[in-house]
Write a protein that holds these residues in place. Structure first.
Motif, PDB file in Angstrom:
ATOM      1  N   ARG A   1      10.986 -13.086 -15.147  1.00 15.05           N
ATOM      2  CA  ARG A   1      10.557 -14.043 -14.121  1.00 15.05           C
ATOM      3  C   ARG A   1       9.163 -14.558 -14.456  1.00 15.05           C
ATOM      4  O   ARG A   1       8.299 -13.795 -14.894  1.00 15.05           O
ATOM      5  CB  ARG A   1      10.536 -13.371 -12.754  1.00 15.05           C
ATOM      6  N   ASP A   2       8.955 -15.837 -14.279  1.00 15.22           N
ATOM      7  CA  ASP A   2       7.620 -16.419 -14.455  1.00 15.22           C
ATOM      8  C   ASP A   2       6.789 -15.997 -13.256  1.00 15.22           C
ATOM      9  O   ASP A   2       6.863 -16.591 -12.184  1.00 15.22           O
ATOM     10  CB  ASP A   2       7.743 -17.936 -14.544  1.00 15.22           C
TER      11      ASP A   2
ATOM     12  N   GLY B   1      10.683 -19.790 -11.496  1.00 13.08           N
ATOM     13  CA  GLY B   1      11.879 -19.760 -12.327  1.00 13.08           C
ATOM     14  C   GLY B   1      11.999 -18.505 -13.170  1.00 13.08           C
ATOM     15  O   GLY B   1      11.092 -17.672 -13.253  1.00 13.08           O
TER      16      GLY B   1
ATOM     17  N   SER C   1      13.548 -16.857 -17.023  1.00 14.66           N
ATOM     18  CA  SER C   1      13.976 -17.095 -18.399  1.00 14.66           C
ATOM     19  C   SER C   1      15.442 -16.712 -18.572  1.00 14.66           C
ATOM     20  O   SER C   1      16.040 -16.069 -17.712  1.00 14.66           O
ATOM     21  CB  SER C   1      13.110 -16.295 -19.375  1.00 14.66           C
ATOM     22  N   ARG C   2      15.985 -17.106 -19.713  1.00 13.77           N
ATOM     23  CA  ARG C   2      17.438 -16.963 -19.909  1.00 13.77           C
ATOM     24  C   ARG C   2      17.873 -15.516 -20.055  1.00 13.77           C
ATOM     25  O   ARG C   2      18.913 -15.119 -19.541  1.00 13.77           O
ATOM     26  CB  ARG C   2      17.877 -17.772 -21.145  1.00 13.77           C
TER      27      ARG C   2
ATOM     28  N   LYS D   1      13.874 -21.593 -20.188  1.00 13.30           N
ATOM     29  CA  LYS D   1      14.376 -21.635 -18.809  1.00 13.30           C
ATOM     30  C   LYS D   1      15.497 -22.667 -18.738  1.00 13.30           C
ATOM     31  O   LYS D   1      15.272 -23.850 -19.025  1.00 13.30           O
ATOM     32  CB  LYS D   1      13.257 -22.020 -17.835  1.00 13.30           C
TER      33      LYS D   1
ATOM     34  N   GLN E   1      19.002 -20.962 -13.358  1.00  4.96           N
ATOM     35  CA  GLN E   1      18.289 -21.097 -12.088  1.00  4.96           C
ATOM     36  C   GLN E   1      19.273 -21.318 -10.943  1.00  4.96           C
ATOM     37  O   GLN E   1      19.148 -20.705  -9.867  1.00  4.96           O
ATOM     38  CB  GLN E   1      17.291 -22.261 -12.140  1.00  4.96           C
TER      39      GLN E   1
ATOM     40  N   TYR F   1      11.155 -24.307  -8.030  1.00  3.64           N
ATOM     41  CA  TYR F   1      11.198 -24.698  -9.443  1.00  3.64           C
ATOM     42  C   TYR F   1      12.162 -25.865  -9.657  1.00  3.64           C
ATOM     43  O   TYR F   1      11.849 -26.829 -10.368  1.00  3.64           O
ATOM     44  CB  TYR F   1      11.604 -23.498 -10.289  1.00  3.64           C
TER      45      TYR F   1
END
Length: 643
Positions: free
Chosen positions: A281-282, A287, A289-290, A304, A309, A338
């Motif tokens: 997670r950012d 958002g 990440s994959r 991302k 999402q 996001y």
């Protein structure tokens, strides 16, 4: 004859003709890339060359690595241009081609991924393939690792050139045999019944739900959450299945078990909590990440993706509605914000596809690094926040003086002294450690997050944006935002309105720009205008799903009517009418230049078009009082009964 014609052929790079950001990123390569289509495939036949097909996407880290190491190399270009027909493709524009050759690579190597690289005959049959191969300019420094022992791309090219020149007949026969096996595998299950045979079963056997639960229970990581070791993917479709298991009728609980249904929800909420606190997670932006390189979600590949999402928003929303856990609600706000903010929200309506994993560390740098936009040093924390607040925030996010990325996870030396932010403690525990009031620590953390985000936005170049609007992923986002807006109406009316409006704007944009009202057909991609690629089955299924959610959130008939129109068009174009239990093909059976026409019955990173179509049909049958849709849903499910 073939040798003489090969000498006459002078290829030029044609990728400036593409609208795809990923494909256009290779237009200055010395490799004379061609576009997939009539002309390039005819060249392969005329000059009797193998096609080298390389498929990737804009946010893919290893795609960019291979571009720098290999496709920018004159040595690689000389061999590719002289002996092959090199083709570069965006998997998001042509998922049908990607799926065929990904099945081949997974079947022959045991794994898959991107970039996907495959050598195929002029008849489109695969000879050899793989994913990332190190190039002449590769910069791996981790000696003794698996990557350092991998055969290089130059060696593979030379071998394929020589084998095709001296053993063409053997290559072709091997490719035909592999193709027969791929076709048999693709038809397994969906053709298990005899032609015309009608099932008289009672529908879904509830025991299958119990078996599915046991499957996930055995794979569950009790410590870190999730259902695999490293690398670890969220796979939201699996999380949603487990989370909703206990929400189904009592008959399901009687078969699966009350305790088991509760445990299924517990596995999911623990997984979601670990992800929400992890590096995937950012933590100061928005958002997810994959996927995570590590089993504890601490180190992501930083791209991302829109489809992640959208699906994670759905799952976190379900988790909040079931548990009323504020941490789940926080993730809902995070993801929805996001999606509805720049850069992901298109000003025209709709949502862009992805943000890249790589970026420039500073505006003056000329070499991109993975995760550069997201990682921090302890010195930066103290510089931006001051010593006291910097040290407190560093404890909260696990920031260390020497960095928190293990050496074995840093083959390019990109993370030396760098930290990926993970939530490692609670405000209450941190307050006790530093001898402050919890409320004061919460304020420091809240202000620190804001200051770090502002610093990042003002001093670091943002990762590249893949600004394609892809219908299927927009359909997922429309549905998730519609549900979120409806659910939050009583909690936060202002945000609910924002999220719902974004969903409506996207739906209206797609109908206006990517739907042909005369032919009732969708087009898949919008970038600098409507693309030429017609919509695939997933574009229809995912958008119908989103429109039904949007109708249920707004009760505006236009969305339900559009869903009905699209369902009729999807059925006409993609349903296998050769058998009563046909299911839906991924592509129209009339689509050219495809080795196989596949039917996807398995959920993966995205839902299966057939599983979502069956659900759409059942919902439409109920909403429209249309019994034929319910029959078609049952037939679609029956098509995959043997799987």
């Amino acid at each position: 004859m073939a040798s003489r014609e090969n000498k006459e052929l002078r290829l030029v790079n044609r990728l400036s003709e593409s609208r795809s950001p990923y494909v256009r990123g290779h237009m200055d390569n010395p490799v004379a890339w061609q576009m997939w289509g009539d002309e390039s495939l005819a060249l392969a036949k005329k000059h009797n060359r193998l096609l080298f097909v390389s498929i990737g996407y804009a946010a893919c880290h290893w795609c960019h690595v291979m571009e720098r190491e290999s496709f920018a190399s004159p040595e690689i270009a000389q061999i590719l241009n002289a002996h092959f027909i090199p083709i570069k493709m965006d998997r998001e524009e042509r998922p049908d081609v990607d799926a065929i050759y990904m099945n081949y690579v997974q079947a022959t190597t045991g794994s898959g991924g991107w970039p996907l690289n495959v050598f195929i005959t002029p008849d489109l049959e695969p000879v050899f393939g793989g994913t990332y191969w190190p190039g002449p300019n590769h910069s791996m420094t981790a000696q003794g690792t698996l990557i350092s022992r991998t055969v290089g791309f130059l060696e593979i090219l030379e071998k394929m050139r020589d084998v095709w020149a001296t053993q063409e007949s053997r290559c072709r026969e091997s490719a035909k045999q592999i193709t027969r096996q791929l076709r048999e595998f693709a038809e397994e299950g969906v053709h298990s019944r005899q032609m015309g045979e009608k099932s008289e079963g009672d529908g879904l056997e509830l025991d299958l739900l119990e078996e599915a639960y046991q499957h996930f229970r055995k794979k569950y990581d009790n410590i870190n959450g999730g259902f695999s070791t490293a690398p670890k993917f969220p796979t939201p479709v699996n999380l949603q299945f487990l989370l909703r298991l206990g929400q189904w009728p009592q008959a399901v609980k009687d078969v699966v078990g009350e305790e088991e249904c509760s445990n299924a929800a517990g596995m999911v909420t623990n997984t979601l909590r670990k992800m929400a606190r992890g590096g995937i997670r950012d933590q100061i932006g928005f958002g997810f990440s994959r996927y995570s390189v590590t089993k504890d979600w601490s180190l992501p590949h930083f791209e991302k993706m829109l489809y992640d999402q959208a699906q994670l928003l759905d799952v976190y929303l379900d988790a909040f509605l079931i548990t009323r856990d504020p941490e789940m609600l926080g993730a809902v706000y995070d993801i929805a914000t996001y999606l509805t903010s720049p850069p992901m929200a298109a000003p025209t309506g709709g949502f862009y596809s992805a943000e890249d994993a790589d970026s420039y560390p500073t505006p003056s740098d000329n070499e991109k690094r993975e995760g550069a936009y997201y990682v921090w040093t302890l010195k930066e924390f103290r510089t931006v926040l001051g010593d006291r607040d910097g040290n407190i925030c560093a404890r909260f996010y696990g920031v260390l003086a020497d960095g928190n990325v293990a050496r074995e996870n840093d083959p390019h030396d990109e993370f030396i002294s760098q930290n990926v932010l993970n939530i490692t403690t609670t405000p209450a525990a941190l307050a006790r450690q530093v001898g402050m009031a919890e409320s004061e620590v919460v304020t420091i953390l809240k202000d620190g997050r804001k200051k770090l985000r502002e610093y990042r936005d003002n001093h670091r170049p943002r990762p590249a944006l893949d600004d394609k609007i892809v219908v299927c992923w927009n359909g997922l986002a429309i549905g998730a935002l519609a549900r979120t807006g409806f659910a939050l109406e009583a909690i936060d009316a202002e945000k609910a309105t924002t999220f719902l409006k974004a969903a409506e704007d996207a739906a209206n944009f797609i109908r206006r720009e990517l739907f042909d009202e005369d032919t009732k057909t969708l087009y898949r991609v919008y970038r600098e205008g409507r693309g030429d690629t017609p919509g695939f089955c997933d574009d229809y299924a995912f958008l119908i799903h989103g429109l039904i959610d949007l109708y249920e959130a707004t009760f505006k008939e236009t969305y339900l009517e559009f869903a009905d129109i699209l369902q009729a068009s999807q059925t006409a174009q993609f349903r296998d009418s050769s058998t009563p239990h046909g299911g839906f093909f991924t592509t129209s059976p009339a689509s050219p230049h495809l080795l196989l026409h596949l039917k996807s019955g398995m959920d993966a990173a995205e839902p299966s078009p057939n599983s979502l179509s069956a659900r759409n049909l059942l919902r439409l049958a109920s909403l429209l009082d249309h019994a034929a849709y319910a029959d078609l849903a049952r037939d679609t499910l029956a098509a995959f009964e043997a799987e």
